[in-house]
Design a protein around this motif. Structure first.
Motif, PDB file in Angstrom:
ATOM      1  N   ARG A 168       0.749  -1.492  -0.526  1.00 12.67           N
ATOM      2  CA  ARG A 168       0.048   0.074  -0.171  1.00 12.67           C
ATOM      3  C   ARG A 168       1.195   1.616   0.221  1.00 12.67           C
ATOM      4  N   ALA A 169       0.913   2.181  -1.614  1.00  9.53           N
ATOM      5  CA  ALA A 169       1.679   3.579  -1.380  1.00  9.53           C
ATOM      6  C   ALA A 169       0.657   4.443  -0.578  1.00  9.53           C
ATOM      7  N   LEU A 170      -0.323   4.229  -0.436  1.00 13.61           N
ATOM      8  CA  LEU A 170      -1.057   5.675  -0.190  1.00 13.61           C
ATOM      9  C   LEU A 170      -2.477   4.535   0.643  1.00 13.61           C
ATOM     10  N   VAL A 194       3.240  19.414   4.991  1.00 14.86           N
ATOM     11  CA  VAL A 194       2.574  18.237   4.425  1.00 14.86           C
ATOM     12  C   VAL A 194       3.995  16.664   5.104  1.00 14.86           C
ATOM     13  N   GLY A 195       3.596  16.002   6.204  1.00 20.15           N
ATOM     14  CA  GLY A 195       4.331  14.938   6.060  1.00 20.15           C
ATOM     15  C   GLY A 195       3.921  13.485   6.247  1.00 20.15           C
ATOM     16  N   LEU A 196       4.678  12.578   5.403  1.00 21.26           N
ATOM     17  CA  LEU A 196       4.413  11.642   5.011  1.00 21.26           C
ATOM     18  C   LEU A 196       4.932  10.377   5.504  1.00 21.26           C
ATOM     19  N   ARG A 197       4.471   9.002   5.738  1.00 21.22           N
ATOM     20  CA  ARG A 197       4.730   8.175   6.154  1.00 21.22           C
ATOM     21  C   ARG A 197       4.299   6.873   6.548  1.00 21.22           C
ATOM     22  N   ALA A 198       5.398   6.191   4.850  1.00 14.28           N
ATOM     23  CA  ALA A 198       4.070   4.622   5.484  1.00 14.28           C
ATOM     24  C   ALA A 198       2.580   4.575   4.195  1.00 14.28           C
ATOM     25  N   ILE A 222       6.893  16.096   2.269  1.00 13.56           N
ATOM     26  CA  ILE A 222       8.137  15.544   2.608  1.00 13.56           C
ATOM     27  C   ILE A 222       7.541  14.240   3.693  1.00 13.56           C
ATOM     28  N   GLY A 223       9.182  13.214   3.907  1.00 14.28           N
ATOM     29  CA  GLY A 223       8.929  12.047   4.066  1.00 14.28           C
ATOM     30  C   GLY A 223      10.300  11.275   3.809  1.00 14.28           C
ATOM     31  N   PRO A 224      10.835   9.674   4.167  1.00 15.44           N
ATOM     32  CA  PRO A 224      11.327   9.575   3.442  1.00 15.44           C
ATOM     33  C   PRO A 224      11.357   8.613   2.597  1.00 15.44           C
ATOM     34  N   SER A 225      12.005   8.116   1.852  1.00 15.94           N
ATOM     35  CA  SER A 225      12.261   7.732   0.498  1.00 15.94           C
ATOM     36  C   SER A 225      10.670   6.216   0.788  1.00 15.94           C
ATOM     37  N   GLY A 226      10.143   5.950   0.029  1.00 20.77           N
ATOM     38  CA  GLY A 226       9.029   4.969  -0.659  1.00 20.77           C
ATOM     39  C   GLY A 226       8.199   5.320   0.880  1.00 20.77           C
ATOM     40  N   ALA A 227       7.475   6.702   1.382  1.00 17.71           N
ATOM     41  CA  ALA A 227       6.478   7.323   1.795  1.00 17.71           C
ATOM     42  C   ALA A 227       5.470   7.076   0.896  1.00 17.71           C
ATOM     43  N   GLY A 228       5.560   7.640  -0.204  1.00 16.04           N
ATOM     44  CA  GLY A 228       4.402   7.664  -1.179  1.00 16.04           C
ATOM     45  C   GLY A 228       4.234   9.223  -1.595  1.00 16.04           C
ATOM     46  N   LYS A 229       5.686  10.063  -1.447  1.00 17.54           N
ATOM     47  CA  LYS A 229       5.385  10.863  -2.226  1.00 17.54           C
ATOM     48  C   LYS A 229       5.090  11.638  -3.323  1.00 17.54           C
ATOM     49  N   SER A 230       5.562  10.713  -4.058  1.00 16.11           N
ATOM     50  CA  SER A 230       5.791  10.175  -5.659  1.00 16.11           C
ATOM     51  C   SER A 230       4.579  10.138  -6.309  1.00 16.11           C
TER      52      SER A 230
END
Length: 281
Positions: A16-18, A217-221, A34-42
Protein backbone atom coordinates in the motif's frame (compact mmCIF):
# COMPACT_ATOMS: atom_id res chain seq x y z
CA UNK A 1 -8.94 24.00 -5.40
CA UNK A 2 -7.53 20.47 -4.98
CA UNK A 3 -9.25 18.01 -2.68
CA UNK A 4 -8.31 14.40 -1.93
CA UNK A 5 -10.83 12.20 -0.14
CA UNK A 6 -9.74 8.81 1.13
CA UNK A 7 -7.08 8.48 -1.55
CA UNK A 8 -5.38 5.07 -1.51
CA UNK A 9 -3.04 3.22 -3.84
CA UNK A 10 -2.46 -0.50 -3.44
CA UNK A 11 -0.26 -2.45 -5.84
CA UNK A 12 -0.86 -5.98 -7.14
CA UNK A 13 1.63 -7.46 -4.67
CA UNK A 14 -0.40 -6.04 -1.79
CA UNK A 15 1.92 -3.13 -0.97
CA UNK A 16 0.00 0.00 0.00
CA UNK A 17 1.70 3.19 -1.23
CA UNK A 18 -1.07 5.53 -0.02
CA UNK A 19 -3.47 4.85 2.82
CA UNK A 20 -6.67 6.93 2.89
CA UNK A 21 -5.20 10.39 2.33
CA UNK A 22 -7.47 13.36 3.00
CA UNK A 23 -6.01 16.66 1.83
CA UNK A 24 -7.25 20.08 0.72
CA UNK A 25 -4.99 22.58 -1.05
CA UNK A 26 -6.59 26.00 -1.69
CA UNK A 27 -5.72 28.28 -4.61
CA UNK A 28 -2.49 30.19 -4.07
CA UNK A 29 -1.07 27.84 -1.44
CA UNK A 30 2.28 26.08 -1.88
CA UNK A 31 2.47 22.78 0.02
CA UNK A 32 5.76 21.02 0.66
CA UNK A 33 5.39 17.24 0.69
CA UNK A 34 8.12 15.60 2.79
CA UNK A 35 8.86 12.13 4.09
CA UNK A 36 11.33 9.25 3.83
CA UNK A 37 11.92 7.30 0.63
CA UNK A 38 8.95 5.06 -0.08
CA UNK A 39 6.54 7.20 1.95
CA UNK A 40 4.30 7.74 -1.10
CA UNK A 41 5.19 11.33 -2.04
CA UNK A 42 5.72 10.79 -5.78
CA UNK A 43 2.79 8.37 -5.91
CA UNK A 44 0.49 11.02 -4.45
CA UNK A 45 1.49 13.58 -7.06
CA UNK A 46 1.11 11.07 -9.89
CA UNK A 47 -2.30 9.98 -8.61
CA UNK A 48 -3.54 13.57 -8.84
CA UNK A 49 -3.00 13.71 -12.61
CA UNK A 50 -3.67 9.96 -12.88
CA UNK A 51 -0.31 8.98 -14.25
CA UNK A 52 -0.83 6.43 -11.49
CA UNK A 53 -4.39 5.19 -11.07
CA UNK A 54 -5.69 5.34 -7.48
CA UNK A 55 -7.13 2.17 -5.97
CA UNK A 56 -9.68 3.99 -3.81
CA UNK A 57 -10.88 7.48 -3.02
CA UNK A 58 -11.77 10.61 -4.93
CA UNK A 59 -9.77 13.52 -6.34
CA UNK A 60 -11.39 16.88 -7.10
CA UNK A 61 -9.84 19.79 -8.97
CA UNK A 62 -12.25 22.61 -8.37
CA UNK A 63 -15.67 21.09 -8.97
CA UNK A 64 -14.38 18.39 -11.34
CA UNK A 65 -13.94 14.87 -9.98
CA UNK A 66 -10.77 13.70 -11.71
CA UNK A 67 -11.22 10.09 -10.61
CA UNK A 68 -14.54 9.89 -12.48
CA UNK A 69 -13.23 11.13 -15.85
CA UNK A 70 -12.83 9.05 -18.98
CA UNK A 71 -9.91 9.42 -21.39
CA UNK A 72 -11.23 12.49 -23.21
CA UNK A 73 -12.25 14.27 -20.02
CA UNK A 74 -8.94 13.48 -18.35
CA UNK A 75 -7.03 14.84 -21.33
CA UNK A 76 -8.86 18.15 -20.95
CA UNK A 77 -8.43 18.20 -17.16
CA UNK A 78 -4.68 17.67 -17.48
CA UNK A 79 -4.44 21.06 -19.18
CA UNK A 80 -5.18 22.51 -15.75
CA UNK A 81 -2.33 20.62 -14.07
CA UNK A 82 1.24 21.70 -14.78
CA UNK A 83 3.80 18.98 -14.03
CA UNK A 84 7.44 19.80 -13.20
CA UNK A 85 9.78 16.81 -13.07
CA UNK A 86 12.99 16.07 -11.18
CA UNK A 87 14.83 15.03 -14.36
CA UNK A 88 13.34 17.90 -16.39
CA UNK A 89 11.72 15.59 -19.04
CA UNK A 90 12.90 17.79 -21.92
CA UNK A 91 13.49 16.72 -25.52
CA UNK A 92 17.25 17.29 -25.64
CA UNK A 93 17.54 17.91 -29.40
CA UNK A 94 14.77 20.52 -29.45
CA UNK A 95 15.22 24.19 -28.68
CA UNK A 96 14.13 25.88 -25.48
CA UNK A 97 11.19 27.46 -27.30
CA UNK A 98 10.09 24.16 -28.82
CA UNK A 99 10.21 22.45 -25.43
CA UNK A 100 8.15 25.21 -23.85
CA UNK A 101 5.59 25.14 -26.65
CA UNK A 102 5.10 21.43 -26.01
CA UNK A 103 3.10 22.61 -23.01
CA UNK A 104 0.43 23.73 -25.49
CA UNK A 105 0.01 20.29 -27.09
CA UNK A 106 -3.23 19.76 -25.20
CA UNK A 107 -4.73 22.79 -26.94
CA UNK A 108 -3.75 22.30 -30.59
CA UNK A 109 -4.74 19.66 -33.13
CA UNK A 110 -2.58 16.66 -33.94
CA UNK A 111 -1.23 17.92 -37.26
CA UNK A 112 -0.42 21.39 -35.98
CA UNK A 113 1.48 19.81 -33.13
CA UNK A 114 3.23 17.35 -35.49
CA UNK A 115 4.50 20.14 -37.71
CA UNK A 116 5.06 22.48 -34.74
CA UNK A 117 2.73 25.08 -36.19
CA UNK A 118 1.48 26.80 -33.09
CA UNK A 119 -0.86 29.82 -33.13
CA UNK A 120 0.82 33.19 -32.69
CA UNK A 121 -1.00 33.62 -29.39
CA UNK A 122 0.74 30.48 -28.07
CA UNK A 123 4.12 31.74 -29.27
CA UNK A 124 3.52 35.09 -27.57
CA UNK A 125 2.51 33.25 -24.41
CA UNK A 126 5.70 31.18 -24.54
CA UNK A 127 7.87 34.30 -24.92
CA UNK A 128 6.14 35.85 -21.91
CA UNK A 129 6.81 32.90 -19.61
CA UNK A 130 10.40 32.55 -20.89
CA UNK A 131 10.95 36.18 -19.97
CA UNK A 132 9.47 35.53 -16.53
CA UNK A 133 11.87 32.65 -15.84
CA UNK A 134 14.87 34.62 -17.19
CA UNK A 135 15.52 32.51 -20.30
CA UNK A 136 15.04 35.04 -23.10
CA UNK A 137 18.74 34.82 -23.97
CA UNK A 138 18.46 31.06 -24.47
CA UNK A 139 15.30 30.76 -26.59
CA UNK A 140 17.02 29.15 -29.60
CA UNK A 141 19.48 26.96 -27.70
CA UNK A 142 19.04 23.20 -27.66
CA UNK A 143 17.99 21.80 -24.32
CA UNK A 144 21.17 19.73 -24.04
CA UNK A 145 23.26 22.95 -24.07
CA UNK A 146 21.74 24.20 -20.82
CA UNK A 147 22.81 23.90 -17.19
CA UNK A 148 20.66 21.99 -14.70
CA UNK A 149 19.12 25.15 -13.32
CA UNK A 150 18.31 26.43 -16.80
CA UNK A 151 16.71 23.11 -17.73
CA UNK A 152 14.51 23.26 -14.67
CA UNK A 153 13.47 26.77 -15.65
CA UNK A 154 12.46 25.41 -19.06
CA UNK A 155 10.37 22.79 -17.26
CA UNK A 156 8.71 25.52 -15.18
CA UNK A 157 8.02 27.60 -18.30
CA UNK A 158 6.54 24.57 -20.09
CA UNK A 159 4.17 24.00 -17.16
CA UNK A 160 3.18 27.68 -17.00
CA UNK A 161 2.41 27.96 -20.70
CA UNK A 162 -0.43 25.50 -20.10
CA UNK A 163 -2.05 28.20 -17.93
CA UNK A 164 -2.75 25.64 -15.19
CA UNK A 165 -4.67 25.95 -11.95
CA UNK A 166 -2.19 23.83 -10.00
CA UNK A 167 1.48 22.86 -10.22
CA UNK A 168 2.55 19.31 -9.37
CA UNK A 169 6.27 19.48 -8.66
CA UNK A 170 8.31 16.32 -8.15
CA UNK A 171 11.73 16.83 -6.50
CA UNK A 172 12.58 20.05 -8.41
CA UNK A 173 15.93 20.58 -6.67
CA UNK A 174 17.26 17.03 -6.28
CA UNK A 175 19.83 17.45 -9.08
CA UNK A 176 20.80 21.04 -8.31
CA UNK A 177 23.44 22.74 -6.17
CA UNK A 178 22.30 24.63 -3.02
CA UNK A 179 22.30 28.11 -4.57
CA UNK A 180 20.39 27.03 -7.69
CA UNK A 181 17.98 25.04 -5.51
CA UNK A 182 17.06 28.20 -3.60
CA UNK A 183 16.62 30.14 -6.84
CA UNK A 184 14.31 27.49 -8.28
CA UNK A 185 12.20 27.22 -5.12
CA UNK A 186 11.98 31.01 -4.86
CA UNK A 187 10.85 31.18 -8.50
CA UNK A 188 8.14 28.55 -8.01
CA UNK A 189 6.78 30.26 -4.89
CA UNK A 190 6.82 33.72 -6.49
CA UNK A 191 5.02 32.49 -9.61
CA UNK A 192 2.35 30.76 -7.53
CA UNK A 193 1.76 34.01 -5.63
CA UNK A 194 1.58 36.05 -8.85
CA UNK A 195 -0.87 33.67 -10.54
CA UNK A 196 -2.78 32.46 -7.48
CA UNK A 197 -1.68 28.92 -8.28
CA UNK A 198 -1.93 26.02 -5.89
CA UNK A 199 1.15 23.79 -5.79
CA UNK A 200 2.26 20.51 -4.26
CA UNK A 201 6.05 20.23 -4.13
CA UNK A 202 7.57 16.85 -3.35
CA UNK A 203 10.87 17.83 -1.75
CA UNK A 204 13.49 15.86 0.18
CA UNK A 205 15.31 18.89 1.61
CA UNK A 206 13.44 19.74 4.83
CA UNK A 207 15.38 22.97 5.47
CA UNK A 208 14.63 24.19 1.95
CA UNK A 209 10.95 23.38 2.38
CA UNK A 210 10.84 25.29 5.68
CA UNK A 211 12.48 28.26 4.00
CA UNK A 212 9.98 28.66 1.16
CA UNK A 213 6.64 26.85 1.45
CA UNK A 214 3.59 27.99 3.39
CA UNK A 215 2.52 24.56 4.60
CA UNK A 216 4.22 21.22 5.11
CA UNK A 217 2.58 17.81 4.84
CA UNK A 218 4.62 14.89 6.15
CA UNK A 219 4.00 11.35 4.90
CA UNK A 220 5.13 8.11 6.46
CA UNK A 221 4.17 4.68 5.11
CA UNK A 222 1.52 6.28 2.90
CA UNK A 223 -0.22 8.18 5.69
CA UNK A 224 -0.29 11.86 6.64
CA UNK A 225 1.49 12.15 10.00
CA UNK A 226 2.04 15.92 9.97
CA UNK A 227 0.15 18.82 8.43
CA UNK A 228 0.98 22.35 9.49
CA UNK A 229 3.07 25.50 9.03
CA UNK A 230 6.87 25.19 8.69
CA UNK A 231 7.49 26.70 12.12
CA UNK A 232 5.58 23.79 13.73
CA UNK A 233 7.99 21.24 12.30
CA UNK A 234 9.77 20.55 15.61
CA UNK A 235 11.88 17.50 16.62
CA UNK A 236 8.75 15.58 17.68
CA UNK A 237 7.14 16.15 14.27
CA UNK A 238 10.33 15.16 12.44
CA UNK A 239 10.50 11.97 14.50
CA UNK A 240 6.90 11.15 13.58
CA UNK A 241 7.78 11.58 9.90
CA UNK A 242 11.27 10.10 9.65
CA UNK A 243 11.78 8.09 12.84
CA UNK A 244 14.08 8.46 15.82
CA UNK A 245 17.03 10.82 15.42
CA UNK A 246 18.62 13.64 17.40
CA UNK A 247 16.77 16.32 15.46
CA UNK A 248 17.50 19.03 18.04
CA UNK A 249 21.20 18.97 17.13
CA UNK A 250 20.37 19.06 13.44
CA UNK A 251 18.07 22.02 13.94
CA UNK A 252 20.66 23.77 16.10
CA UNK A 253 23.27 23.40 13.36
CA UNK A 254 20.83 24.82 10.82
CA UNK A 255 20.06 27.78 13.07
CA UNK A 256 23.77 28.37 13.70
CA UNK A 257 24.44 28.28 9.96
CA UNK A 258 21.71 30.88 9.41
CA UNK A 259 23.19 33.06 12.17
CA UNK A 260 26.64 32.83 10.58
CA UNK A 261 25.19 33.78 7.21
CA UNK A 262 23.46 36.82 8.73
CA UNK A 263 26.65 37.84 10.49
CA UNK A 264 28.69 37.51 7.30
CA UNK A 265 26.15 39.61 5.41
CA UNK A 266 26.25 42.28 8.14
CA UNK A 267 30.06 42.35 8.07
CA UNK A 268 30.02 42.73 4.31
CA UNK A 269 27.49 45.55 4.54
CA UNK A 270 29.58 47.32 7.19
CA UNK A 271 32.63 46.96 4.94
CA UNK A 272 30.77 48.69 2.15
CA UNK A 273 29.31 51.43 4.35
CA UNK A 274 32.52 52.39 6.15
CA UNK A 275 34.33 53.90 3.12
CA UNK A 276 31.16 55.68 2.06
CA UNK A 277 30.76 57.22 5.52
CA UNK A 278 34.44 58.22 5.63
CA UNK A 279 34.15 59.81 2.22
CA UNK A 280 31.07 61.73 3.27
CA UNK A 281 32.89 63.08 6.32
Amino acid sequence: MLRLEGLSKRYANGDRALDHIDLHVPAGQVVGLIGPSGAGKSTLIRCVNRLVEPSEGKIFLGDVELTALGRAGLRQARRRMGMIFQEYALVERLSVMENVLSGRLGYVGFWRAWFRRFPQADIDRAFAVLDRVSLMDHVDKRADELSGGQRQRVGIARALVQEPDILLVDEPTASLDPKTSRQIMRLIVEICAERNLAAIVNIHDVALAQMFVQRIVGLRAGRVVFDGPPESLDPAALTAIYGEEDWSKTMTREEEAEDRAHEAASEQLRGVRAPLIAEAL
